[in-house]
Design a protein around this motif. Sequence first.
Motif, mmCIF file in Angstrom:
data_model
loop_
_atom_site.group_PDB
_atom_site.id
_atom_site.type_symbol
_atom_site.label_atom_id
_atom_site.label_comp_id
_atom_site.label_asym_id
_atom_site.label_seq_id
_atom_site.Cartn_x
_atom_site.Cartn_y
_atom_site.Cartn_z
ATOM 1 N N SER A 118 73.195 29.398 39.332
ATOM 2 C CA SER A 118 71.754 29.605 39.430
ATOM 3 C C SER A 118 71.372 30.651 38.402
ATOM 4 N N LEU A 119 70.094 30.700 38.074
ATOM 5 C CA LEU A 119 69.638 31.735 37.150
ATOM 6 C C LEU A 119 68.716 32.714 37.846
ATOM 7 N N ASN A 120 68.510 32.484 39.136
ATOM 8 C CA ASN A 120 67.637 33.344 39.931
ATOM 9 C C ASN A 120 66.264 33.553 39.304
ATOM 10 N N ILE A 121 65.697 32.449 38.825
ATOM 11 C CA ILE A 121 64.339 32.532 38.288
ATOM 12 C C ILE A 121 63.421 31.850 39.285
ATOM 13 N N LEU A 122 62.470 32.579 39.773
ATOM 14 C CA LEU A 122 61.507 31.963 40.676
ATOM 15 C C LEU A 122 60.192 31.814 39.914
ATOM 16 N N GLY A 123 59.693 30.603 39.880
ATOM 17 C CA GLY A 123 58.431 30.388 39.163
ATOM 18 C C GLY A 123 58.669 30.213 37.681
ATOM 19 N N CYS A 124 59.378 29.151 37.315
ATOM 20 C CA CYS A 124 59.738 28.987 35.910
ATOM 21 C C CYS A 124 58.635 28.285 35.123
ATOM 22 N N CYS A 125 57.757 27.610 35.830
ATOM 23 C CA CYS A 125 56.753 26.813 35.111
ATOM 24 C C CYS A 125 55.342 27.289 35.423
ATOM 25 N N THR A 160 66.226 30.510 30.473
ATOM 26 C CA THR A 160 66.928 29.331 30.953
ATOM 27 C C THR A 160 67.820 28.756 29.857
ATOM 28 N N THR A 161 67.297 28.728 28.649
ATOM 29 C CA THR A 161 68.094 28.227 27.532
ATOM 30 C C THR A 161 69.353 29.074 27.366
ATOM 31 N N GLN A 162 69.147 30.386 27.437
ATOM 32 C CA GLN A 162 70.304 31.290 27.298
ATOM 33 C C GLN A 162 71.323 31.046 28.407
ATOM 34 N N GLY A 163 70.810 30.949 29.620
ATOM 35 C CA GLY A 163 71.708 30.750 30.753
ATOM 36 C C GLY A 163 72.493 29.465 30.615
ATOM 37 N N LEU A 164 71.787 28.429 30.227
ATOM 38 C CA LEU A 164 72.432 27.124 30.145
ATOM 39 C C LEU A 164 73.444 27.075 28.994
ATOM 40 N N THR A 165 73.096 27.663 27.865
ATOM 41 C CA THR A 165 74.054 27.658 26.754
ATOM 42 C C THR A 165 75.264 28.536 27.081
ATOM 43 N N GLY A 217 70.580 25.307 38.653
ATOM 44 C CA GLY A 217 69.140 25.272 38.803
ATOM 45 C C GLY A 217 68.559 26.589 38.369
ATOM 46 N N THR A 218 67.275 26.599 38.088
ATOM 47 C CA THR A 218 66.651 27.882 37.769
ATOM 48 C C THR A 218 66.810 28.827 38.950
ATOM 49 N N THR A 219 66.919 28.239 40.150
ATOM 50 C CA THR A 219 67.239 29.038 41.321
ATOM 51 C C THR A 219 67.831 28.091 42.354
ATOM 52 N N VAL A 220 68.215 28.613 43.512
ATOM 53 C CA VAL A 220 68.614 27.736 44.608
ATOM 54 C C VAL A 220 67.578 27.911 45.710
ATOM 55 N N HIS A 221 66.921 26.801 46.046
ATOM 56 C CA HIS A 221 65.756 26.898 46.918
ATOM 57 C C HIS A 221 66.076 26.711 48.380
#
Lengths: 773, 571
Positions: free
Chosen positions: B138-145, B158-163, B535-539
């Motif tokens: 997870s990236l622990n981002i809430l509210g990515c969009c 997110t790009t950084q996390g994924l790469t 995921g950007t987070t785990v919901h």
Amino acid sequence: MASLDDPGEVREGFLCPLCLKDLQSFYQLQTHYEEEHSGEDHDVKGQIKSAVRSHLSDFKKHRAARIDHYVVEVNKLIIRLEKLTAFDRTNAESAKIRAIEKSVVPWVNDQDVPFCPDCGNKFSIRNRRHHCRLCGSIMCKKCMELISLPLANKLTSASKDSLSSHTSPSQSPNSVHGSRRGSISSVSSVSSVLDEKDDDRIRCCTHCKGTLLKREQQIDEKEHIPDIVKLYEKLQLCMEKVDQKAPEYIRMATSLNAGETTYRLEHANDLRVEVQKVYELIDALSKKILTLGLNQDPPPHPNTLRLQRMIRYSATLFVQEKLLGLMSLPTQEQFEELKKRKEEMERKKMLEKQASLESQRRLEERRSDLPSRANGEVVYLRRGSAPLRKAEGWLPLSGGQGQSEDLDPLLQQIHNITSFIKQAKAAGRTDEVRTLQENLRQLQDEYDQQQTEKAIELSRKQAEEEDLQREQLQRLCEREWEREREQFQAASLHTRTRSLDFREIRPFQLEPSTEPCTHLAHALDLGSSPVQSSATPKTPSPSSALEPIRVWSGPPALGQEFLPQSTMSQQREVPSLNPFEEEDSSSPTAEVSTSPRAAEPSCGPPSHILKEYNPFEEEEEEVAVAGNPFTNSNSPAPNPFSEEDERPVPGNPFEEATCTNPFEMDSDSGPEGEEPIEEELLLQQIDNIKAYIFDAKQCGRLDEVERTAFAGQMATPNLERDDYIGNVSGGGCFKANLDVLPPPTPSQSTGSPGLQVPDCPAAPALAAGRSLL
Amino acid sequence: MNVVLAVKQYISKMIEDSGPGMKVLLMDKETTGIVSMVYTQSEILQKEVYLFERIDSANREVMKHLKAICFLRPTKENVDYLIQELRRPKYSIYFIYFSNVISKSDVKSLAEADEQEVVAEVQEFYGDYIAVNPHLFSLNILGCCQGRNWDPAQLSRTTQGLTALLLSLKKCPMIRYQLSSEAAKRLAECVKQVITKEYELFEFRRTEVPPLLLILDRCDDAITPLLNQWTYQAMVHELLGINNNRIDLSRVPGISKDLREVVLSAENDEFYANNMYLNFAEIGSNIKNLMEDFQKKKPKEQQKLESIADMKAFVENYPQFKKMSGTVSKHVTVVGELSRLVGERNLLEVSEVEQELACQNDHSSALQNVKRLLQNPKVTECDAARLVMLYALHYERHSSNSLPGLMMDLRNKGVSEKYRKVTTFILVEYGGKRVRGSDLFSPKDAVAITKQFLKGLKGIENVYTQHQPFLHETLDHLIKGKLKENLYPYLGPSTLRDRPQDIIVFVIGGATYEEALTVYNLNRTTPGVRIVLGGTTVHNTKSFLEEVLSSGLHGRSKESSQVTSRSASRR
């Protein structure tokens, strides 16, 4: 897997590189590897599987370019400083000094600088120009700094050292503002003298001074090793030692506990003591680290304290994890017993082997005998007579042989005769059959009679046993009731400690030369040996357990009178040991008989014990009331084990309360957040020591217990020593009363009365017992 | 493909490289979370790391006898802090590790600040994500969009996390994305860009079948995060909330001080590791076994400890015993609280209706059940709202849709404005049919129809766990090579000819633990396929609704202003 030893074999297929297991396919190998080996350490330790990228060379390149500049600057300053201090300043004239100073570095022209470059004030008659002797620049008096001669010497000599030892002084300074304020104030205090003559100090600008101070700091740091580092290094050494020795010891202990004789018991004992000493050292060292600088004023930075606590915590974890993994050794007697048992087992195995061989041989013999049977004579068998001679007469069927060995001789006889009858019938000898049948009938009658007798006896025994049990039950109830009154759980610990203490005293039998209290052991011998003798007969028939009861029912006073004088005196000396005898008898027999209490009265001089028994119960109560530290701590305290349940698990700090987890501790949450760690640590330590003591007691080492208890005391912060003592001795509850802290005094801690308690918990009981006698 | 292991390796390497001696670990807010997910304190203490500090904390003391290991994200602030730190070093020597790619200019400015030559190492270690389970990050981002598009800051994170994930797993993947989502396409492009730019880093040994990165958008399946869960991990998250493995139990009535917050980590809690994917009923019996086991080991009555043998056994079992007692009390508390909540909120009944709404197609019965539950006072406003949301999503285009009536019921029940807003919003903006790229409810191909038919015949095994996340179908198709390219196109010209083996799925807008379970089961049951879910987070439902609200903030304010202006003009 054995293929490794076999160099000739070449294996093919999807082999796991670690365990050489052959997996059938690539996928299986992959999943096998991930499942079996992904968690293994060497995976983590070995070369990293993930991508990394280093910027170090880039970094160094950029840094080197920058550093050179600074190194040059610092070296320049130090060389000038050396020149300025090279001559005898105090005896030289001002003018001469000034000339030399001017020769070191060209001074900036006065006219070129109308304002102080640092503070911007205009120079005038009152605000005179001053030159920095190190770089020649100009500043006002306010902005001027001074370098004392000792400092200058320190700097120049240190750089000489470093120049000689290293090719280049790598460290470079940096302009610093922190030191400035302090030096300004010092300047103002001596400024009145300044204008006259600079015989013991050198004027310089803030910039140069800053650079030099930085340099000084570096020199200091290089030389200074804080106490914590020294202690920590020692601690690490100790830990390494443990890591080396502990596995060796465990190997020994396992072997010894299995009754093997590969290692010698004394040797293992020595090693154990050695390892335990190292543990104590670790404990002491980490404790020292914990309390470093606590009494200093000003108190150390919270982070320092936190570091100390964490080191202590990890040392405690280490000790706990490793020490408790150390299994205890058998005592000498246990070891002998173990050896015997093992030997017996082996002998039995041998015997069995022999027996099986024998029976096989006999079997064969019998088979060869069989033909001779046909023309043999008839043998009249008598009841209870020895088994028939093999050479003549009917033979029992060989099939029955194996089982019949364990049976009643009568049954065996019956069995034999039945087979004879069969054989005779087969041979067609009717008269023989008739006599045999007659025999058989008589045998059977006899057998029946015996059985009824047995049954009657058995039922009688059972009745007696029941009586016995009832009696015991009643006694137990009484005890229970008494205990409940003075807190049930506490008492349990009390007894437990006693039972341990018995063990702890025992070894003096083994090493009587050193101990003055051999009489104790002697008395104990009296106590313990009858136990064994009485326990042995009990195993086969429960009826023997009745004996003590009968004695009990007799007049106790009489029994006492009849006691041999010598025993009497010994008993008088150590009357309190009787409880231990009692405890002792109960613990070994617990395994043998269903009701341990039954054995109690049988130990020692029975009648005496009987008398002693009830007083002891009273005494226990009395002691509790008397405010003895030993029991006192028990009474208010809940069982420590139940208490431990409530405690957080020290092994898993991440599972604990927030504050112990530094990962989530905000930097500013500081001191409030840290208190629980303290408590946690203490609690842990207590546990630790407790475990120590348990362990040591088990192996029957009084001296160790003593030492450990002492170490424990040392280790426990004095603030809750009292609670702690209660805890160790009685196993009572430990309440970390962090608020109420008596002032720590080391002398007090060593001489505390509580210390005696863990060493010899018999003491209070001893005293009480004497008075009762 | 074990993300926990990957991060753990990085951290271990850092600590090892710094050699013996006392150490301090300097971290920032995010790396603190990253480290704490893979290492326990006692574990890290054994490696001589005694202090943990935040680089931004002001009152750190000078401790020249410590070595500093810095594990930091390469952000501007961190670089600035580090420059400050190096100018006036507090520790004797610095080992610097950045969790992602750092620019050359930053390296230069750091080097220039290191005038005292205290830096011994500067490296990039790509542990730039939160490793939750071995196959879940997870990236622990809430509210990515914002609305339908990325928040730019979150896109770069997110790009950084994924790469970083790709680098730590050594994967240079082909990328597929969900066509219906603009955000998915955008992220795919960004990742591709980084791969192209840092091509040296992404040069790994070629595998036979290249790995695949599939980027999805949460709005394609708004159902899954709205359901109550019944497997341990998912349920704990749904009802209590898991935050970096920590669970806040402070609201549990009568909770003891030690259990205010507990840690559930499969890494060092065997019971949890064995039970995290089991359902609630199984947990109950396992807890019972655990208790019994514990009771056996627990020395309680005096008789039990009377003999020396007992004592000895006790002392030898003592550490295990203590550890066990911690585990037992923790899990008993957690499970106790779960079952209390289940009873209090009437969750069995609610969940049954939820599952019916999600998996069956009987409108009238569903409507009836929802209406009935809305009358039940035990049903909380959150549960009421989610029932209506599920109804709205499923029967959006149903001829006798009675959403307005249900909304009325919600209002009458006293459900707060916020929940009602989300309810309409989720339908209109977030996960409605118009937005979705695929059909969530009715099976499309013949096979699926037969499967559902057969399932209907067989009867349902467990009414509470009928639902399979949509992700299951997507992945199933992907593994079989049947995932439609017109819905999930490749980025770039090349396509995968073989069936994929290593799959990384990333859900923009957050994954769920139910999906993690699905992936776990797929990994178990399909040999040769390894899937990692991120995921950007785990919901859980609550955080999902937050996410929906925050992403809608932009659009809704516009909308509501329109509504108000319209109503104003009407007046």
